[in-house]
Design a protein around this motif. Structure first.
Motif, PDB file in Angstrom:
ATOM      1  N   LEU A   1      36.670  39.352  49.985  1.00 18.58           N
ATOM      2  CA  LEU A   1      36.188  40.139  48.859  1.00 18.58           C
ATOM      3  C   LEU A   1      34.864  40.764  49.273  1.00 18.58           C
ATOM      4  O   LEU A   1      33.841  40.061  49.360  1.00 18.58           O
ATOM      5  N   ASP A   2      34.905  42.055  49.588  1.00 13.24           N
ATOM      6  CA  ASP A   2      33.676  42.761  49.954  1.00 13.24           C
ATOM      7  C   ASP A   2      33.097  43.384  48.693  1.00 13.24           C
ATOM      8  O   ASP A   2      33.837  43.927  47.878  1.00 13.24           O
ATOM      9  N   GLU A   3      31.767  43.322  48.545  1.00 14.18           N
ATOM     10  CA  GLU A   3      31.108  43.638  47.273  1.00 14.18           C
ATOM     11  C   GLU A   3      31.687  42.709  46.200  1.00 14.18           C
ATOM     12  O   GLU A   3      32.133  43.131  45.129  1.00 14.18           O
ATOM     13  N   ALA A   4      31.642  41.408  46.514  1.00 13.28           N
ATOM     14  CA  ALA A   4      32.299  40.400  45.676  1.00 13.28           C
ATOM     15  C   ALA A   4      31.740  40.368  44.259  1.00 13.28           C
ATOM     16  O   ALA A   4      32.479  40.115  43.303  1.00 13.28           O
ATOM     17  N   ASP A   5      30.443  40.627  44.098  1.00 10.67           N
ATOM     18  CA  ASP A   5      29.867  40.577  42.754  1.00 10.67           C
ATOM     19  C   ASP A   5      30.500  41.617  41.849  1.00 10.67           C
ATOM     20  O   ASP A   5      30.756  41.379  40.676  1.00 10.67           O
ATOM     21  N   ARG A   6      30.787  42.796  42.411  1.00 10.66           N
ATOM     22  CA  ARG A   6      31.427  43.859  41.620  1.00 10.66           C
ATOM     23  C   ARG A   6      32.889  43.511  41.330  1.00 10.66           C
ATOM     24  O   ARG A   6      33.377  43.708  40.212  1.00 10.66           O
ATOM     25  N   LEU A   7      33.590  42.979  42.305  1.00 10.35           N
ATOM     26  CA  LEU A   7      34.990  42.632  42.113  1.00 10.35           C
ATOM     27  C   LEU A   7      35.167  41.515  41.085  1.00 10.35           C
ATOM     28  O   LEU A   7      36.183  41.450  40.394  1.00 10.35           O
ATOM     29  N   SER A  49      33.075  40.967  38.518  1.00  7.90           N
ATOM     30  CA  SER A  49      32.209  41.258  37.365  1.00  7.90           C
ATOM     31  C   SER A  49      32.976  41.375  36.058  1.00  7.90           C
ATOM     32  O   SER A  49      32.380  41.500  34.993  1.00  7.90           O
ATOM     33  N   GLY A  50      34.303  41.358  36.122  1.00  7.19           N
ATOM     34  CA  GLY A  50      35.110  41.483  34.911  1.00  7.19           C
ATOM     35  C   GLY A  50      35.913  42.763  34.839  1.00  7.19           C
ATOM     36  O   GLY A  50      36.899  42.852  34.100  1.00  7.19           O
ATOM     37  N   HIS A  51      35.528  43.779  35.626  1.00  4.66           N
ATOM     38  CA  HIS A  51      36.221  45.065  35.590  1.00  4.66           C
ATOM     39  C   HIS A  51      37.626  44.996  36.197  1.00  4.66           C
ATOM     40  O   HIS A  51      38.500  45.794  35.864  1.00  4.66           O
ATOM     41  N   PHE A  52      37.825  44.045  37.106  1.00  2.84           N
ATOM     42  CA  PHE A  52      39.096  43.991  37.839  1.00  2.84           C
ATOM     43  C   PHE A  52      39.876  42.701  37.574  1.00  2.84           C
ATOM     44  O   PHE A  52      40.778  42.359  38.333  1.00  2.84           O
ATOM     45  N   ASP A  53      39.526  41.990  36.508  1.00  2.13           N
ATOM     46  CA  ASP A  53      40.091  40.658  36.289  1.00  2.13           C
ATOM     47  C   ASP A  53      41.618  40.643  36.300  1.00  2.13           C
ATOM     48  O   ASP A  53      42.243  39.795  36.955  1.00  2.13           O
ATOM     49  N   GLU A  54      42.248  41.566  35.588  1.00  2.28           N
ATOM     50  CA  GLU A  54      43.706  41.574  35.476  1.00  2.28           C
ATOM     51  C   GLU A  54      44.365  41.848  36.829  1.00  2.28           C
ATOM     52  O   GLU A  54      45.323  41.172  37.223  1.00  2.28           O
ATOM     53  N   GLN A  55      43.810  42.823  37.564  1.00  2.00           N
ATOM     54  CA  GLN A  55      44.377  43.165  38.879  1.00  2.00           C
ATOM     55  C   GLN A  55      44.168  42.031  39.882  1.00  2.00           C
ATOM     56  O   GLN A  55      45.061  41.710  40.671  1.00  2.00           O
ATOM     57  N   ALA A 106      27.022  36.058  40.806  1.00  6.54           N
ATOM     58  CA  ALA A 106      28.459  35.780  40.711  1.00  6.54           C
ATOM     59  C   ALA A 106      28.847  34.508  41.460  1.00  6.54           C
ATOM     60  O   ALA A 106      30.027  34.219  41.622  1.00  6.54           O
ATOM     61  N   LEU A 107      27.866  33.725  41.900  1.00  2.17           N
ATOM     62  CA  LEU A 107      28.167  32.560  42.737  1.00  2.17           C
ATOM     63  C   LEU A 107      29.036  31.525  42.026  1.00  2.17           C
ATOM     64  O   LEU A 107      29.943  30.950  42.624  1.00  2.17           O
ATOM     65  N   ASP A 108      28.763  31.283  40.748  1.00  8.04           N
ATOM     66  CA  ASP A 108      29.561  30.308  40.009  1.00  8.04           C
ATOM     67  C   ASP A 108      31.021  30.737  39.939  1.00  8.04           C
ATOM     68  O   ASP A 108      31.930  29.920  40.105  1.00  8.04           O
TER      69      ASP A 108
END
Length: 459
Positions: free
Chosen positions: A155-161, A163-169, A193-195
């Motif tokens: 997961l590159d740019e893991a914090d963005r991935l 963050s909730g925007h991509f949860d379903e995908q 986003a560590l947790d």
């Protein structure tokens, strides 16, 4: 890890990888590479957090390629990233290093032909680099490939991935993955986003975060400034900042970030009209045109690019010497990603933010986050006054031209697509909006009538 590492060979990487690194001018590994590569080679899950331009991509690409070389098959590794342009860049880095072993890679992103992508996936490339939405679409619509045997998930740019925007995908993708795999997470701003990352991985995770005594979240080589403006004169100040920079630097590339696709397109048209040749990069442009614009900018054919935050993460363009924030991002970490497009890999760079009185709180939040104060960038206010009318008229003409194109029609189509993907009926949503608008207008009309009656009573 306090071991003195002088070259890539010291990291126990194969000689062919060391040779490929040397061929592209990479002699000594960066701290994130020194600390993460041995852990990944030993089979551990890993979190890597470091400033932009610190070599994060190679920190996971090199060990993945070494493991692939030992046991080659496809699909060996899956790399997820939030933006299309970053996906192509990551794939290019895999291709450059993996050339010696004839690596096969596939980029799966939106805006490209799904049939062509499906055929690529059916051939089982070694490395798949994808945005979550398009990969989820393939998993739900065809069964010509499988991710059940992958060895690595990145997961590159893991914090963005996360963050909730991509949860379903992300959920759809994770259901298609094997339980046994190495999971690698990288970003410049991953701490918040560590947790979530720890919850995603069932294994013990090695975590490495860049530490320095300064507490500054941006690199030392980056000079960070502000220019005071008003919302009305923001565009004129933008032009004058570019002109002032060009007086001392004729060849350095410039990235200008703004907030919306519309503003991005209007600024592109306006600056082209006043003599600053540029290209635009935003979500309303077709993917092939986006890649073409980025290619022209990377190859120095065009030295100015105007973009939304689709270009703020990960893109590595060595010639960028100036980043301008036409609008200030609402989230401080997005500022970090934007200005991280310059002053990369030890090079110098400048970041200039156009600040109106409404932006003061945002700037204070950014300064608190990055641990440093922005200083004023001096420009000639008299010159701004001189060009203000010209820039305002030119932008208004650009708005008229934009109205005559299918730009807004494409925007409506994109909005309808989003509604459909989220399970909503676009026609029903439009009816709801029309009803709300009608109600709002009735209330507004009633308020105006009440106000007039009150005035007549007073008189």
């Amino acid at each position: 890890m306090s071991i003195d590492i002088n070259n890539f060979a010291d990291l126990k990487l194969n000689s062919w990888i060391v040779k490929q690194c040397d061929s592209i001018g990479l002699k000594k590994p960066t701290p994130i590479q020194v600390n993460c590569i041995p852990r990944i080679l030993s089979g551990e899950d890993c979190i890597g957090c470091a400033k932009t331009g610190s070599g994060k991509t190679l920190a996971f690409a090199l060990p993945i390629l070494q493991k692939l070389c030992e046991d080659p098959y496809g699909i060996f590794a899956l790399v997820l990233t939030p933006t299309r342009e970053l996906a192509f860049q990551i794939a290019d880095q895999f291709a450059v290093i993996g050339k010696a072993i004839n690596i096969k890679k596939s980029v799966i992103v939106g805006g490209m032909d799904m049939m062509v992508q499906g055929k690529e996936l059916a051939k089982h490339p070694h490395i798949v680099v994808a945005t979550p939405g398009r990969l989820a679409d393939h998993l739900e619509s065809c069964d010509t490939f499988s991710l059940r045997k992958i060895k690595f998930l990145v997961l590159d740019e893991a914090d963005r991935l996360l963050s909730g925007h991509f949860d379903e995908q992300i959920r759809t993708i994770f259901q298609a993955l094997p339980k046994q795999k190495q999971s690698l997470f990288f970003s410049a701003t991953i701490t918040d986003a560590l947790d979530q990352v720890r919850q995603v991985s069932p294994n013990k995770i090695y975590m490495w975060e860049s530490k320095d005594d300064s507490g500054v979240a941006t690199v030392e080589q980056l000079k960070q400034h502000y220019v005071l403006t008003s919302n009305e004169s923001r565009d004129a100040y933008l032009v004058e900042v570019v002109r002032t920079f060009r007086n001392t630097n004729e060849h350095g590339s410039i990235m200008i970030f703004t907030d919306t696709c519309k503003n991005c397109q209007l600024l592109c048209m306006t600056l082209n009209e006043v003599g600053f040749t540029n290209v635009a990069l935003h979500a309303m442009i077709k993917q092939r045109e986006r890649l073409s614009a980025l290619s022209k900018f990377k190859s120095n054919l065009v030295k100015i690019i105007i973009a939304t935050d689709v270009a703020s993460r990960g893109l590595d363009i060595p010639t960028v010497e100036l980043v301008i924030n036409h609008t200030i991002p609402n989230i401080p970490k997005e500022y970090i990603h934007r200005v991280g497009r310059t002053a990369r890999a030890g090079r110098g760079g400048i970041a200039i933010s156009l600040v109106s009185p409404y932006d003061i709180k945002l700037i204070h939040a950014i300064e608190a986050t990055i641990g440093t104060k922005l200083t004023e960038y001096k420009i000639d206010d008299n010159e701004v006054v001189t060009i203000f009318t010209q820039i305002s008229v030119t932008k208004r003409e650009a708005e008229i031209k934009l109205d005559e194109t299918d730009f807004y029609e494409r925007k409506l189509i994109n909005e309808r697509k989003k509604m459909i993907l989220s399970g909503k009926d676009p026609d029903e949503e439009e009816k709801k909006f029309a009803r709300k608008l009608k109600k709002h207008r009735r209330l507004l009309k009633k308020t105006n009538l009440d106000t007039r009656e009150n005035r007549s009573d007073v008189s």
